[in-house]
Design an enzyme around this catalytic site. Structure first.
Site: not given
Ligand SMILES: Cc1ncc(COP(=O)(O)O)c(C=O)c1O
Length: 394
Positions: A56, A286
């Site tokens: 994601k 700045y």
């Molecule tokens: C539902 C869910 N599963 C797994 C993960 C993966 O987490 P991580 O990056 O700590 O492995 C996330 C990340 O936020 C998540 O929202």
């Protein structure tokens, strides 16, 4: 695709032959490191446990399509995204692997797209499941849509309370257009050295699953672990783990560093655009938050906060130049920042400096920035903007 040597080259003239080297700044993605991390994780898992790579937020800023293609070739079999457009982007790139949408989806447009692109949604509540079923009925959708039941065991984010888990699963099972593909939950404190809350969430998950099984329902797939739980406790692996941060080569917590060998995948690089000498007492950038205590040689570098270098790091960060750590000085501006390069007086315009990554024996990591800013490495990785091209190297 470039070799690692080309990617990290410092000789500007040599590099000009590559179109992307005309960039003032870029993010380098090391696909060999990415593949290594997936293989390390795979070795930790039993053969029947599947590895979902969480890609994601554009693969935590690394570039979703390239990352997805590489992790699927290296041992991951599922992909996790937050939104429908993120899933569609992967399908449009020709990726066929199962894709779970970890976020909530409700609208008819989202449901049409999920069915069309063969994405798999998370079911968070009975109300949402009924909306899906009714919409699929209205669409005359002929094959059941695989859905994933989310139970809230203590994160207090998405999902039905674990105590109503069995009832919820029973309802979804009776809906004609939905087919339960998995039951899952998410851990709130897996990166803490104290496992009390994580163990409690696991107990609740087990209890809910026992109640579901007592109804004669056999869940096809169970999953609970994120990176931290995957690294810390094999008992939490179940049928699948959902790993984000660790595939990108960072440890979710210091106490998990010894678990497996991970290599950071992302480096941030930029070019020196001007070098000059300033007199003692001269203010820099700045607000003149830095005033030269003596004559200094300074370098201007073509990267700034609009590229994702947090302005709050001004005067508090270091940058790698010819294998040395040098201090950043003055306020970081939108597109540029300044360095004190007095220790490298012959530094040339066009040379490449490393903001995050490694040069020789020296390294600056997303954890260093996160510690300085009192945040987490996840936020640092996701913060690099699309103005920085992602360049894959092997
Ligand atoms: C539902 C869910 N599963 C797994 C993960 C993966 O987490 P991580 O990056 O700590 O492995 C996330 C990340 O936020 C998540 O929202």
């Amino acid at each position: 695709m470039l070799s690692r040597e080309q990617g990290s080259g410092v000789a500007a003239q040599q590099c000009d032959t590559y179109a992307w080297f005309s960039q003032r700044a870029w993010v380098e993605i090391d696909l060999t490191a990415l593949s290594h991390n997936v293989q390390q994780l795979r070795r930790l898992l039993s053969p029947h446990t599947q590895l979902m790579a969480v890609v994601k937020a554009d693969a935590y800023g690394h570039g979703a399509v390239t990352v997805a293609q590489t992790v699927l070739q290296s041992g991951a079999s599922w992909l996790g995204v937050a939104t429908v457009p993120e899933g569609i982007q992967l399908r449009e790139a020709g990726i066929k692997a199962p894709i779970l949408i970890l976020g909530a989806t409700h609208t008819p447009e989202q449901i049409h797209a999920i069915a069309h692109w063969k994405l798999q949604p998370t079911m968070c509540s009975p109300k949402q499941a009924l909306i899906f079923s009714d919409t699929l009925e209205a669409m005359n959708h002929n094959s059941p849509l695989p859905v994933h039941i989310k139970l809230d065991t203590g994160m207090s984010r998405l999902g039905t309370d674990w105590q109503q888990g069995a009832e919820f699963v029973q309802l979804v099972q009776r809906l004609p257009h939905l087919q339960i593909a998995s039951i899952y939950s998410h851990l709130a404190t897996a990166d803490s050295p104290d496992p009390t809350v994580m163990n409690l969430q696991n107990q609740r998950f087990c209890q809910a699953i026992a109640q579901i099984k007592a109804l004669g329902i056999k869940p096809p797939c169970l999953h609970l672990a994120n990176s931290a739980a995957t690294l810390s406790n094999k008992a939490l692996h179940y049928d699948m783990v959902r790993v984000g941060l660790a595939i990108y080569g960072l440890y979710p917590a210091a106490h998990l560093r010894s678990s497996i060998d991970l290599q950071p995948v992302l480096q941030v690089k930029a070019r020196v655009t001007q070098v000059k000498t300033i007199a003692a007492g001269t203010g820099v950038s700045y607000g003149h938050q830095f005033v030269a205590p003596c004559e200094l040689r300074i370098a201007v570098v073509g990267i700034g906060y609009a590229d994702g270098v947090p302005r709050n790091l001004s005067n508090h960060m270091q940058v790698l130049v010819r294998g040395q750590k040098v201090a950043q000085i003055g306020a970081i501006t939108m597109d540029q920042l300044m360095l004190d390069v007095s220790s490298i007086p012959d530094l040339q315009e066009g040379e490449v400096v490393t903001l995050l990554g490694q040069q020789g024996q020296q390294q600056i990591s997303a954890d260093d920035w996160a510690n300085q800013l009192n945040t987490i490495s996840w936020e640092i990785l996701c913060g690099f903007k699309h103005r920085l091209p992602r360049v894959a190297v092997m």
